[in-house]
Scaffold this motif. Structure first.
Motif, PDB file in Angstrom:
ATOM      1  N   LEU A  65      47.759  33.920  39.235  1.00 41.10           N
ATOM      2  CA  LEU A  65      47.373  32.580  38.918  1.00 41.10           C
ATOM      3  C   LEU A  65      46.675  32.207  37.747  1.00 41.10           C
ATOM      4  O   LEU A  65      46.437  31.445  37.104  1.00 41.10           O
ATOM      5  N   GLY A  66      46.658  33.819  37.033  1.00 38.11           N
ATOM      6  CA  GLY A  66      45.968  33.681  35.390  1.00 38.11           C
ATOM      7  C   GLY A  66      44.411  33.680  35.455  1.00 38.11           C
ATOM      8  O   GLY A  66      44.125  33.021  34.490  1.00 38.11           O
ATOM      9  N   VAL A  67      43.863  33.803  36.588  1.00 36.23           N
ATOM     10  CA  VAL A  67      42.405  33.775  36.467  1.00 36.23           C
ATOM     11  C   VAL A  67      42.047  34.678  35.328  1.00 36.23           C
ATOM     12  O   VAL A  67      42.404  35.767  35.362  1.00 36.23           O
ATOM     13  N   SER A  68      41.076  34.486  34.581  1.00 36.09           N
ATOM     14  CA  SER A  68      40.356  35.245  33.380  1.00 36.09           C
ATOM     15  C   SER A  68      39.195  34.857  33.007  1.00 36.09           C
ATOM     16  O   SER A  68      38.563  33.748  33.731  1.00 36.09           O
ATOM     17  N   GLU A  69      38.672  35.460  31.929  1.00 45.96           N
ATOM     18  CA  GLU A  69      37.707  35.075  31.125  1.00 45.96           C
ATOM     19  C   GLU A  69      37.361  33.617  31.176  1.00 45.96           C
ATOM     20  O   GLU A  69      38.243  32.725  30.884  1.00 45.96           O
ATOM     21  N   PHE A  80      32.838  40.544  52.322  1.00 49.04           N
ATOM     22  CA  PHE A  80      33.098  42.155  51.848  1.00 49.04           C
ATOM     23  C   PHE A  80      32.972  41.923  50.205  1.00 49.04           C
ATOM     24  O   PHE A  80      33.731  41.158  49.755  1.00 49.04           O
ATOM     25  N   PRO A  81      32.212  43.064  49.790  1.00 50.71           N
ATOM     26  CA  PRO A  81      32.206  42.656  48.120  1.00 50.71           C
ATOM     27  C   PRO A  81      33.577  42.792  47.327  1.00 50.71           C
ATOM     28  O   PRO A  81      33.505  42.179  46.303  1.00 50.71           O
ATOM     29  N   ALA A  82      34.648  43.125  47.909  1.00 49.60           N
ATOM     30  CA  ALA A  82      35.800  43.165  47.267  1.00 49.60           C
ATOM     31  C   ALA A  82      36.126  41.817  46.745  1.00 49.60           C
ATOM     32  O   ALA A  82      37.029  41.444  45.585  1.00 49.60           O
ATOM     33  N   GLU A  88      35.130  39.213  39.140  1.00 51.15           N
ATOM     34  CA  GLU A  88      34.490  39.891  38.121  1.00 51.15           C
ATOM     35  C   GLU A  88      35.036  40.722  37.404  1.00 51.15           C
ATOM     36  O   GLU A  88      35.215  40.715  35.911  1.00 51.15           O
ATOM     37  N   ILE A  89      36.208  41.644  38.132  1.00 53.03           N
ATOM     38  CA  ILE A  89      37.045  42.551  37.154  1.00 53.03           C
ATOM     39  C   ILE A  89      37.904  41.569  36.216  1.00 53.03           C
ATOM     40  O   ILE A  89      38.222  42.237  35.218  1.00 53.03           O
ATOM     41  N   ALA A  92      36.190  36.790  34.982  1.00 50.24           N
ATOM     42  CA  ALA A  92      35.782  35.649  35.507  1.00 50.24           C
ATOM     43  C   ALA A  92      34.351  35.478  36.168  1.00 50.24           C
ATOM     44  O   ALA A  92      33.999  36.792  36.536  1.00 50.24           O
ATOM     45  N   THR A  93      34.053  34.534  36.568  1.00 52.34           N
ATOM     46  CA  THR A  93      32.656  34.429  37.291  1.00 52.34           C
ATOM     47  C   THR A  93      32.669  33.975  38.826  1.00 52.34           C
ATOM     48  O   THR A  93      33.343  32.783  38.962  1.00 52.34           O
ATOM     49  N   PRO A  94      32.228  34.721  39.621  1.00 54.60           N
ATOM     50  CA  PRO A  94      32.235  34.432  41.038  1.00 54.60           C
ATOM     51  C   PRO A  94      31.174  33.346  41.314  1.00 54.60           C
ATOM     52  O   PRO A  94      30.019  33.450  40.729  1.00 54.60           O
TER      53      PRO A  94
END
Ligand SMILES: *Cc1c(COP(=O)(O)O)cnc(C)c1O
Length: 380
Positions: A65-69, A80-82, A88-89, A92-94
């Motif tokens: 989807l192109g999710v990034s900074e 579950f933390p994943a 985060e990896i 981007a910001t959760p």
């Protein structure tokens, strides 16, 4: 010990693995392709892209989807933390949103408030919504899809626990851009480690296939490395186990529903609250998570310890992710920010749940739980 979860592996899986091992072809063969088409058909989606884990599926879907900074992605606080880690990896910001106590899933009202509250400011706009179908009960996808459409935000379902679940017959994969499955041994079917992204979008599926295989294009003859990708492929061994497991899926789901029904009957008069199933929903019962009566702060380690001592393996439901040390430190979260997730961390308890759990074992689990809670009350 009555185990919390137990993969149901039979001679079919063993024979299938043996065939792969003797075939000389351990990766990129027909077993993974067959597993993909079987799951796609079951879910009624056009494409299924098998990967090495549920986490890989989530990571790949967001990459696709192109999710990034700079992007902000809504995830439940109780998961579950994943789910949050992949956001985060990618830099981007959760954006954590609290859940509903009855379903353990995202509260659509709070999702709407978050989306509306940030829609006017381009730097705070929500880029994606990731509902989690906690323990195999679908999120309120009609409401979430309505919000997503209104604000043109893509939806990626974390359906790690939800193979077999549906709302009005509509399973994961029919509600947004993509849904991500996990085949970890505690999930509804297993391939050891494994996962899958399902989607109806042709271009998106092509892109994910490329990202999963070092960025190599699967379409043109030269197989050019068009992008920097990963190796997130599932092995043929996993694919073959998956095909055998899919043949048993309906039986697994029926067995899980039967375990849930027995627990429900046995615990109806107790002080614990058993999971509810919203109208129109089919619950996959990846886990059977009860709520203990109101208690002090902190996970129920006393109950977990006492039950284990009596030969019954139980554990917490799932995690209050904002309170994990990493997220506390990075974003300054503390108790009180997500009150329902706080309460669930302290009170949710997962009981043994798998298709092989015998009737007398179910009775033992319920009996030990009631005894343990009774003793707890006496000691106070
Ligand atoms: C199990 C799970 C994952 C991770 O799946 P893996 O296959 O273990 O990587 C992600 N999200 C949820 C909600 C899960 O339950």
């Amino acid at each position: 010990m009555i185990q919390l979860g137990r993969p149901s592996i039979g001679p079919e899986e063993i024979a299938a693995v043996q065939r792969v091992l003797l075939s000389g072809r351990l990766v990129q063969g027909s077993n993974v392709a067959r597993f993909e088409s079987t799951v796609a058909e079951y879910l009624g989606v056009k494409h299924a892209v098998a990967v090495s884990s549920g986490t890989a599926a989530l990571h790949l879907a967001l990459m696709g989807l192109g999710v990034s900074e700079g992007d902000r992605v809504i995830v439940p606080a109780y998961t579950f933390p994943a789910t949050a880690n992949v956001v985060e990896i990618l830099g981007a910001t959760p954006v954590f949103v609290d859940v509903e106590p009855a379903s353990f899933n995202l509260d659509p009202e709070q999702v709407r408030a978050e989306v509306e509250g940030s829609s006017d400011d381009p730097s705070r706009r929500i880029s994606c919504i990731m509902p989690v179908h906690a323990f195999g009960h679908m999120s309120e996808m009609k409401e979430i899809r309505r919000i997503a459409r209104e604000f043109a935000i893509p939806v990626v379902e974390d359906a790690a626990c939800a193979l077999g679940a549906s709302i009005d017959g509509c399973p994961p994969g029919s509600w947004g851009e993509a849904a991500c499955l996990s085949f970890h041994p505690r999930k509804v079917i297993t391939t050891g480690e494994g996962g899958m992204v399902v989607t109806d979008r042709d271009d998106f599926a092509d892109h994910l296939r490329m990202l999963r295989n070092h960025g190599q294009s699967a379409r043109d003859a030269m197989g050019d490395f068009a992008e920097a990708g990963l190796n997130y492929r599932l092995s043929e061994v996993g694919g073959a186990i998956g095909v055998a497991q899919m043949k048993k899926l309906d039986r697994f789901l029926a067995a899980r529903a039967a375990v849930a029904a027995t627990y429900g009957e046995l615990l109806i008069a107790s002080s614990v609250r058993v999971p509810s199933v919203l109208e129109g929903h089919r619950h996959a019962f990846q886990a059977f998570v009860v709520l203990l009566p109101k208690r002090g702060p902190g996970p129920p380690t006393d109950v977990i310890g006492a039950m284990r001592k009596q030969g019954v393996e139980v554990t917490v439901g799932t995690w209050n992710v904002p309170l994990a040390p990493y997220y506390r430190k990075r974003y300054g979260f503390s108790e009180g920010n997500f009150p329902v997730a706080d309460d669930l961390l302290n009170r949710a308890l997962a009981l043994p749940m798998h298709p092989l759990l015998e009737e007398d074992e179910r009775r033992q689990v319920a009996g030990r739980l009631m005894e343990t809670l009774h003793e707890g009350a006496h000691a106070q």
